[in-house]
Motif scaffolding. Sequence first.
Motif, PDB file in Angstrom:
ATOM      1  N   SER A  49       0.741  -1.093  -0.197  1.00  0.00           N
ATOM      2  CA  SER A  49       0.050  -0.096   0.022  1.00  0.00           C
ATOM      3  C   SER A  49       0.651   1.220  -0.034  1.00  0.00           C
ATOM      4  CB  SER A  49      -0.848   0.101   1.256  1.00  0.00           C
ATOM      5  OG  SER A  49      -0.100   0.095   2.566  1.00  0.00           O
ATOM      6  N   ALA A  50       2.045   1.201   0.338  1.00  0.00           N
ATOM      7  CA  ALA A  50       2.899   2.417   0.378  1.00  0.00           C
ATOM      8  C   ALA A  50       4.066   2.751  -0.614  1.00  0.00           C
ATOM      9  CB  ALA A  50       3.768   2.472   1.726  1.00  0.00           C
ATOM     10  N   MET A  51       3.697   1.664  -1.608  1.00  0.00           N
ATOM     11  CA  MET A  51       4.708   1.754  -2.999  1.00  0.00           C
ATOM     12  C   MET A  51       4.497   3.275  -3.676  1.00  0.00           C
ATOM     13  SD  MET A  51       5.566  -1.065  -5.796  1.00  0.00           S
ATOM     14  CE  MET A  51       5.711  -2.397  -4.647  1.00  0.00           C
ATOM     15  N   PRO A  52       5.355   3.732  -3.751  1.00  0.00           N
ATOM     16  CA  PRO A  52       5.239   5.261  -4.363  1.00  0.00           C
ATOM     17  C   PRO A  52       5.188   5.142  -6.016  1.00  0.00           C
ATOM     18  CG  PRO A  52       7.623   4.966  -3.789  1.00  0.00           C
ATOM     19  CD  PRO A  52       7.087   3.746  -3.357  1.00  0.00           C
ATOM     20  N   GLY A  53       4.664   6.356  -6.602  1.00  0.00           N
ATOM     21  CA  GLY A  53       4.929   6.506  -7.954  1.00  0.00           C
ATOM     22  C   GLY A  53       3.959   5.634  -8.876  1.00  0.00           C
ATOM     23  N   PRO A  54       4.319   5.423  -9.998  1.00  0.00           N
ATOM     24  CA  PRO A  54       3.471   4.659 -10.850  1.00  0.00           C
ATOM     25  C   PRO A  54       3.361   2.908 -10.798  1.00  0.00           C
ATOM     26  CG  PRO A  54       5.422   5.339 -11.969  1.00  0.00           C
ATOM     27  CD  PRO A  54       5.459   5.979 -10.686  1.00  0.00           C
ATOM     28  N   VAL A  55       4.495   2.588  -9.981  1.00  0.00           N
ATOM     29  CA  VAL A  55       4.671   1.101 -10.065  1.00  0.00           C
ATOM     30  C   VAL A  55       3.425   0.217  -9.650  1.00  0.00           C
ATOM     31  CG1 VAL A  55       6.288  -0.572  -8.831  1.00  0.00           C
ATOM     32  CG2 VAL A  55       7.214   1.341  -9.717  1.00  0.00           C
ATOM     33  N   PRO A  56       2.801   0.842  -8.529  1.00  0.00           N
ATOM     34  CA  PRO A  56       1.568  -0.152  -8.182  1.00  0.00           C
ATOM     35  C   PRO A  56       0.608  -0.222  -9.647  1.00  0.00           C
ATOM     36  CG  PRO A  56       2.199   1.598  -6.555  1.00  0.00           C
ATOM     37  CD  PRO A  56       2.956   1.922  -7.697  1.00  0.00           C
ATOM     38  N   GLY A  57       0.359   0.975 -10.133  1.00  0.00           N
ATOM     39  CA  GLY A  57      -0.574   0.897 -11.156  1.00  0.00           C
ATOM     40  C   GLY A  57      -0.048   0.134 -12.261  1.00  0.00           C
ATOM     41  N   ARG A  58       1.217   0.251 -12.686  1.00  0.00           N
ATOM     42  CA  ARG A  58       1.906  -0.741 -13.559  1.00  0.00           C
ATOM     43  C   ARG A  58       1.682  -2.242 -13.462  1.00  0.00           C
ATOM     44  NH1 ARG A  58       7.071   3.096 -14.644  1.00  0.00           N
ATOM     45  NH2 ARG A  58       5.845   4.373 -15.759  1.00  0.00           N
ATOM     46  N   LEU A  59       2.077  -2.542 -12.037  1.00  0.00           N
ATOM     47  CA  LEU A  59       1.954  -4.043 -11.718  1.00  0.00           C
ATOM     48  C   LEU A  59       0.506  -4.298 -11.403  1.00  0.00           C
ATOM     49  CD1 LEU A  59       5.208  -4.111  -9.419  1.00  0.00           C
ATOM     50  CD2 LEU A  59       5.007  -5.012 -11.635  1.00  0.00           C
ATOM     51  N   GLY A  60      -0.465  -3.690 -11.148  1.00  0.00           N
ATOM     52  CA  GLY A  60      -1.750  -4.087 -10.933  1.00  0.00           C
ATOM     53  C   GLY A  60      -1.799  -4.190  -9.470  1.00  0.00           C
ATOM     54  N   LEU A  61      -1.147  -3.696  -8.677  1.00  0.00           N
ATOM     55  CA  LEU A  61      -0.702  -3.944  -7.383  1.00  0.00           C
ATOM     56  C   LEU A  61      -2.028  -3.416  -6.541  1.00  0.00           C
ATOM     57  CD1 LEU A  61       1.199  -5.213  -5.166  1.00  0.00           C
ATOM     58  CD2 LEU A  61       2.208  -2.953  -4.963  1.00  0.00           C
ATOM     59  N   SER A  62      -2.442  -4.357  -5.368  1.00  0.00           N
ATOM     60  CA  SER A  62      -3.661  -3.940  -4.402  1.00  0.00           C
ATOM     61  C   SER A  62      -3.499  -4.767  -3.361  1.00  0.00           C
ATOM     62  CB  SER A  62      -4.861  -3.987  -5.091  1.00  0.00           C
ATOM     63  OG  SER A  62      -5.316  -5.333  -4.888  1.00  0.00           O
ATOM     64  N   ALA A  63      -3.540  -3.750  -2.088  1.00  0.00           N
ATOM     65  CA  ALA A  63      -3.543  -4.264  -0.774  1.00  0.00           C
ATOM     66  C   ALA A  63      -4.835  -4.258   0.048  1.00  0.00           C
ATOM     67  CB  ALA A  63      -2.277  -3.895  -0.035  1.00  0.00           C
ATOM     68  N   THR A  64      -5.193  -5.279   0.412  1.00  0.00           N
ATOM     69  CA  THR A  64      -6.563  -5.532   1.081  1.00  0.00           C
ATOM     70  C   THR A  64      -6.445  -5.941   2.536  1.00  0.00           C
ATOM     71  OG1 THR A  64      -7.513  -5.760  -1.010  1.00  0.00           O
ATOM     72  CG2 THR A  64      -8.821  -6.009   1.070  1.00  0.00           C
ATOM     73  N   ARG A  65      -7.165  -5.102   3.607  1.00  0.00           N
ATOM     74  CA  ARG A  65      -7.161  -5.822   4.819  1.00  0.00           C
ATOM     75  C   ARG A  65      -8.546  -6.850   4.690  1.00  0.00           C
ATOM     76  NH1 ARG A  65      -3.457  -3.888   8.321  1.00  0.00           N
ATOM     77  NH2 ARG A  65      -2.723  -1.658   7.815  1.00  0.00           N
ATOM     78  N   SER A  93      -2.301  -8.584  -3.906  1.00  0.00           N
ATOM     79  CA  SER A  93      -2.631  -9.200  -5.410  1.00  0.00           C
ATOM     80  C   SER A  93      -1.796  -8.231  -6.405  1.00  0.00           C
ATOM     81  CB  SER A  93      -4.178  -8.869  -5.605  1.00  0.00           C
ATOM     82  OG  SER A  93      -4.450  -9.456  -6.905  1.00  0.00           O
ATOM     83  N   MET A  94      -1.193  -9.093  -7.132  1.00  0.00           N
ATOM     84  CA  MET A  94      -0.307  -8.283  -7.993  1.00  0.00           C
ATOM     85  C   MET A  94      -0.588  -8.879  -9.391  1.00  0.00           C
ATOM     86  SD  MET A  94       3.854  -7.672  -8.477  1.00  0.00           S
ATOM     87  CE  MET A  94       3.965  -6.970  -6.853  1.00  0.00           C
ATOM     88  N   ARG A  95      -1.532  -8.027 -10.193  1.00  0.00           N
ATOM     89  CA  ARG A  95      -1.855  -8.723 -11.599  1.00  0.00           C
ATOM     90  C   ARG A  95      -0.680  -9.119 -12.357  1.00  0.00           C
ATOM     91  NH1 ARG A  95      -4.670  -4.645 -12.831  1.00  0.00           N
ATOM     92  NH2 ARG A  95      -3.076  -3.584 -14.052  1.00  0.00           N
ATOM     93  N   ASP A  96       0.079  -8.101 -12.501  1.00  0.00           N
ATOM     94  CA  ASP A  96       1.285  -8.174 -13.514  1.00  0.00           C
ATOM     95  C   ASP A  96       2.713  -8.632 -12.809  1.00  0.00           C
ATOM     96  OD1 ASP A  96      -0.264  -7.931 -15.948  1.00  0.00           O
ATOM     97  OD2 ASP A  96      -0.184  -5.675 -15.373  1.00  0.00           O
ATOM     98  N   ASP A  97       2.476  -9.679 -12.073  1.00  0.00           N
ATOM     99  CA  ASP A  97       3.768 -10.227 -11.326  1.00  0.00           C
ATOM    100  C   ASP A  97       4.664 -10.950 -12.066  1.00  0.00           C
ATOM    101  OD1 ASP A  97       5.627 -11.037  -9.228  1.00  0.00           O
ATOM    102  OD2 ASP A  97       3.937 -11.972  -8.228  1.00  0.00           O
ATOM    103  N   PRO A  98       5.841 -10.445 -12.548  1.00  0.00           N
ATOM    104  CA  PRO A  98       6.585 -11.211 -13.159  1.00  0.00           C
ATOM    105  C   PRO A  98       7.473 -12.465 -12.604  1.00  0.00           C
ATOM    106  CG  PRO A  98       7.741  -9.117 -12.670  1.00  0.00           C
ATOM    107  CD  PRO A  98       6.398  -9.178 -12.479  1.00  0.00           C
ATOM    108  N   SER A  99       7.359 -12.294 -11.352  1.00  0.00           N
ATOM    109  CA  SER A  99       7.994 -13.558 -10.433  1.00  0.00           C
ATOM    110  C   SER A  99       6.791 -14.704 -10.055  1.00  0.00           C
ATOM    111  CB  SER A  99       8.624 -13.049  -9.256  1.00  0.00           C
ATOM    112  OG  SER A  99       7.609 -12.753  -8.308  1.00  0.00           O
ATOM    113  N   ASP A 100       5.673 -14.392 -10.210  1.00  0.00           N
ATOM    114  CA  ASP A 100       4.322 -15.139  -9.931  1.00  0.00           C
ATOM    115  C   ASP A 100       4.435 -15.585  -8.256  1.00  0.00           C
ATOM    116  OD1 ASP A 100       2.100 -16.412 -10.328  1.00  0.00           O
ATOM    117  OD2 ASP A 100       3.219 -18.555 -10.751  1.00  0.00           O
ATOM    118  N   ARG A 101       4.863 -14.550  -7.556  1.00  0.00           N
ATOM    119  CA  ARG A 101       5.179 -14.856  -6.254  1.00  0.00           C
ATOM    120  C   ARG A 101       4.434 -13.747  -4.926  1.00  0.00           C
ATOM    121  NH1 ARG A 101       8.497 -17.817  -3.791  1.00  0.00           N
ATOM    122  NH2 ARG A 101       9.085 -16.169  -2.003  1.00  0.00           N
ATOM    123  N   TRP A 102       3.976 -12.593  -5.527  1.00  0.00           N
ATOM    124  CA  TRP A 102       3.503 -11.711  -4.863  1.00  0.00           C
ATOM    125  C   TRP A 102       2.255 -11.629  -4.484  1.00  0.00           C
ATOM    126  CZ3 TRP A 102       6.582  -9.359  -1.734  1.00  0.00           C
ATOM    127  CH2 TRP A 102       7.998  -9.281  -1.796  1.00  0.00           C
TER     128      TRP A 102
END
Length: 148
Positions: A24-40, A48-57
């Motif tokens: 949730s605290a990742m700055p800049g455009p990176v979260p949007g590019r990776l499709g990153l969301s953090a949910t409690r 959830s990381m939609r475009d995760d190149p490592s398939d681990r996040w």
Amino acid sequence: MNSREPGPSAVEGIEAEALYQLGSAMPGPVPGRLGLSATRYAGGVVLSMRDDPSDRWSRALGLGFTEPVTLDLITDVIGIWEANRGTSGMLGLAPSVLPDTWDCIVSAAGVGCDWVSPGTEEAGEAFGAMRWAGMRIAYRRSNWSWNG
């Protein structure tokens, strides 16, 4: 566990919070590019990381301490990943929170065992982990398909 060591709930909670802060605290455009969301969710965290190149996040941590682990809880977590169009997810669950019906939940949710990490006392001391860890179980569901 001696009286100075935190229990499983505290350690899992710390790990889940670190994951949430990372997501949730990742700055800049990176979260949007990776499709990153953090949910409690349900006392834990679902990353959830939609475009995760490592398939681990895409992972869920800290579940099962404030609410029981049920089929509904697991399918809700999978739903969070699916809503973000992720390709897989990892459930990190402490052994102490797994219900007697866990095998039925796994089967009904359509997840499969990807790895099981044993935590012996020696391994725990070597890696600074708590001796209560026993084993950490991760399940991966990578057979999702998308309609658009």
